[in-house]
Scaffold this motif. Structure first.
Motif, mmCIF file in Angstrom:
data_model
loop_
_atom_site.group_PDB
_atom_site.id
_atom_site.type_symbol
_atom_site.label_atom_id
_atom_site.label_comp_id
_atom_site.label_asym_id
_atom_site.label_seq_id
_atom_site.Cartn_x
_atom_site.Cartn_y
_atom_site.Cartn_z
ATOM 1 N N THR A 84 23.461 10.126 45.136
ATOM 2 C CA THR A 84 23.952 10.524 46.445
ATOM 3 C C THR A 84 22.942 10.132 47.514
ATOM 4 O OG1 THR A 84 23.018 12.751 46.781
ATOM 5 C CG2 THR A 84 24.920 12.566 45.302
ATOM 6 N N THR A 85 23.444 10.125 48.741
ATOM 7 C CA THR A 85 22.641 9.659 49.874
ATOM 8 C C THR A 85 21.794 10.755 50.496
ATOM 9 O OG1 THR A 85 24.399 10.158 51.455
ATOM 10 C CG2 THR A 85 24.441 7.977 50.436
ATOM 11 N N GLY A 95 18.873 8.227 44.819
ATOM 12 C CA GLY A 95 18.496 7.836 43.459
ATOM 13 C C GLY A 95 17.081 8.171 43.076
ATOM 14 N N GLU A 96 16.368 8.939 43.921
ATOM 15 C CA GLU A 96 15.011 9.404 43.598
ATOM 16 C C GLU A 96 14.063 8.254 43.230
ATOM 17 O OE1 GLU A 96 14.708 12.255 44.502
ATOM 18 O OE2 GLU A 96 16.242 13.635 43.787
ATOM 19 N N GLY A 97 14.256 7.087 43.853
ATOM 20 C CA GLY A 97 13.382 5.937 43.620
ATOM 21 C C GLY A 97 13.803 5.058 42.462
ATOM 22 N N SER A 130 9.635 11.659 42.554
ATOM 23 C CA SER A 130 9.112 10.956 41.379
ATOM 24 C C SER A 130 9.291 11.797 40.121
ATOM 25 C CB SER A 130 7.634 10.605 41.584
ATOM 26 O OG SER A 130 6.852 11.748 41.857
ATOM 27 N N GLU A 131 9.169 13.131 40.238
ATOM 28 C CA GLU A 131 9.371 13.971 39.057
ATOM 29 C C GLU A 131 10.819 13.940 38.591
ATOM 30 O OE1 GLU A 131 9.695 18.622 38.051
ATOM 31 O OE2 GLU A 131 7.723 18.038 38.810
ATOM 32 N N CYS A 132 11.756 13.950 39.534
ATOM 33 C CA CYS A 132 13.169 13.920 39.159
ATOM 34 C C CYS A 132 13.519 12.595 38.486
ATOM 35 C CB CYS A 132 14.047 14.142 40.389
ATOM 36 S SG CYS A 132 15.783 14.432 40.006
ATOM 37 N N TYR A 140 24.291 17.975 38.350
ATOM 38 C CA TYR A 140 23.513 17.470 39.482
ATOM 39 C C TYR A 140 22.074 17.901 39.233
ATOM 40 C CZ TYR A 140 22.926 15.848 44.333
ATOM 41 O OH TYR A 140 22.566 15.145 45.458
ATOM 42 N N LEU A 141 21.210 16.947 38.950
ATOM 43 C CA LEU A 141 19.803 17.238 38.679
ATOM 44 C C LEU A 141 19.025 17.155 39.980
ATOM 45 C CD1 LEU A 141 17.541 17.871 36.693
ATOM 46 C CD2 LEU A 141 17.354 15.418 36.223
ATOM 47 N N HIS A 142 18.620 18.322 40.470
ATOM 48 C CA HIS A 142 17.916 18.421 41.745
ATOM 49 C C HIS A 142 16.441 18.672 41.469
ATOM 50 C CE1 HIS A 142 16.617 20.074 45.620
ATOM 51 N NE2 HIS A 142 17.691 19.514 46.151
#
Length: 317
Positions: free
Chosen positions: A253-254, A217-219, A188-190, A153-155
């Motif tokens: 994830t939401t 989905g971080e955009g 945006s960085e993720c 999981y990339l946070h």
């Protein structure tokens, strides 16, 4: 309907104090909720109708420490997570916290957490002192996750000083802090971090590696067509296009998003089998998240997949 939430944070206060970590104002304001792994947290879950939380340490504080200290305190956190899951095995699962600055130790700790403690994956917080997950030094850790068949999981994490000074200086302090993190910057960085992994060939080398990103989905769903048309032509020598790679290796994830437009965009771009429910506790409201889940404009079968089915399949719950 069963509900599993998979981006739900913790941070034991005694471990943080022993490690000499300053949580700062934003996270420090949530310290009591992050520390609560008992009745208070279970009551929040019950009130919201959440059956299971997959717990993860808000680990960038520990991930950022010197390697030896990061190894020590990551292990301490993981042991606490394991004890919590053992106490409430029907309510909690866990993602491992890893000392990413020491890739060899990270492989060992991930292996211990999965094979001995029964963890379902790991959460890694952004870049670590300028090292992203596409860097060759981190490849053994990624290979271990693929071999163990557990997701990363990339946070997001706060930006490094150079980025902070370039993009967020000259603004009111509180607004700059939010803009650089949850208000925009770390999404945006993720997304960029994931695209770095694609461009560097990480998923070409490790096609079975599974990565989860939160915040709908971080955009990436919104920008996917543009990414495909602009980036894919210059990413040469790979068997799949950028969009094809993302649809194969990425899960969403939401967490923190409770409205139709981003959900429908994510579903359209990635398909329902790639979307899972999360809250982002304690930084988002659990009841608000489950209330939206119940009313979201999806079919009953798709609602079941988002609520629990996809997480059960990916995490083997």
């Amino acid at each position: 309907m069963k509900v599993i939430a998979i981006e739900e944070h913790m941070l034991p206060r005694d471990i943080i104090e022993s490690a000499g970590i300053d949580l700062g104002l934003r996270v420090g304001g949530r310290a009591a909720q992050l520390d609560d792994l008992g009745e208070g947290r279970l009551q929040v879950m019950d009130d919201a109708g959440i059956d299971v939380q997959v717990l993860s340490a808000l680990g960038y504080f520990v991930q950022d420490l010197e390697p030896a200290a990061s190894v020590q305190w990551s292990r301490e956190i993981n042991d606490r997570l394991a004890a919590t899951v053992a106490e409430h095995p029907d309510r909690f699962q866990a993602f491992a916290s890893l000392p990413v600055r020491d890739p060899t130790a990270s492989v060992d700790e991930l292996t211990r957490c999965v094979q001995e403690l029964g963890f379902v994956g790991t959460m890694i917080h952004g870049q670590t002192h300028g090292v992203f997950l596409d860097h060759p030094s981190v490849r053994p850790l990624l290979a271990a996750a693929a071999r163990l068949d557990v997701p990363i999981y990339l946070h997001p994490a706060p930006p490094p000083l150079a980025v902070k000074e370039t993009y967020y200086s000259g603004l009111p302090e509180a607004a700059a802090a939010c803009l650089s993190t949850s208000g925009w910057g770390w999404h945006s960085e993720c997304a960029m971090h994931v695209l770095r992994m694609v461009v560097a060939g990480v998923f070409e080398e490790l096609p079975d590696l599974k990565v989860i990103v939160g915040h709908m989905g971080e955009g990436l769903p919104f920008h996917l067509d543009r990414i495909e048309s602009m980036l894919s032509p210059v990413v040469t020598g790979q068997s799949l296009s950028v969009a094809e790679t993302l649809r194969r290796n990425l899960y969403l994830t939401t967490s923190g998003y409770n409205s139709d437009a981003p959900l429908l965009c994510a579903l359209s771009a990635f398909g329902v089998d790639r979307v899972m429910f999360s809250v982002d506790h304690p930084f988002a409201n659990s009841r608000q998240a489950t209330t939206y889940l119940q009313s979201a404009p999806v079919s009953p079968a798709d609602r079941e997949k988002i609520a629990h089915g996809n997480a059960e399949a990916l995490l083997r719950l």
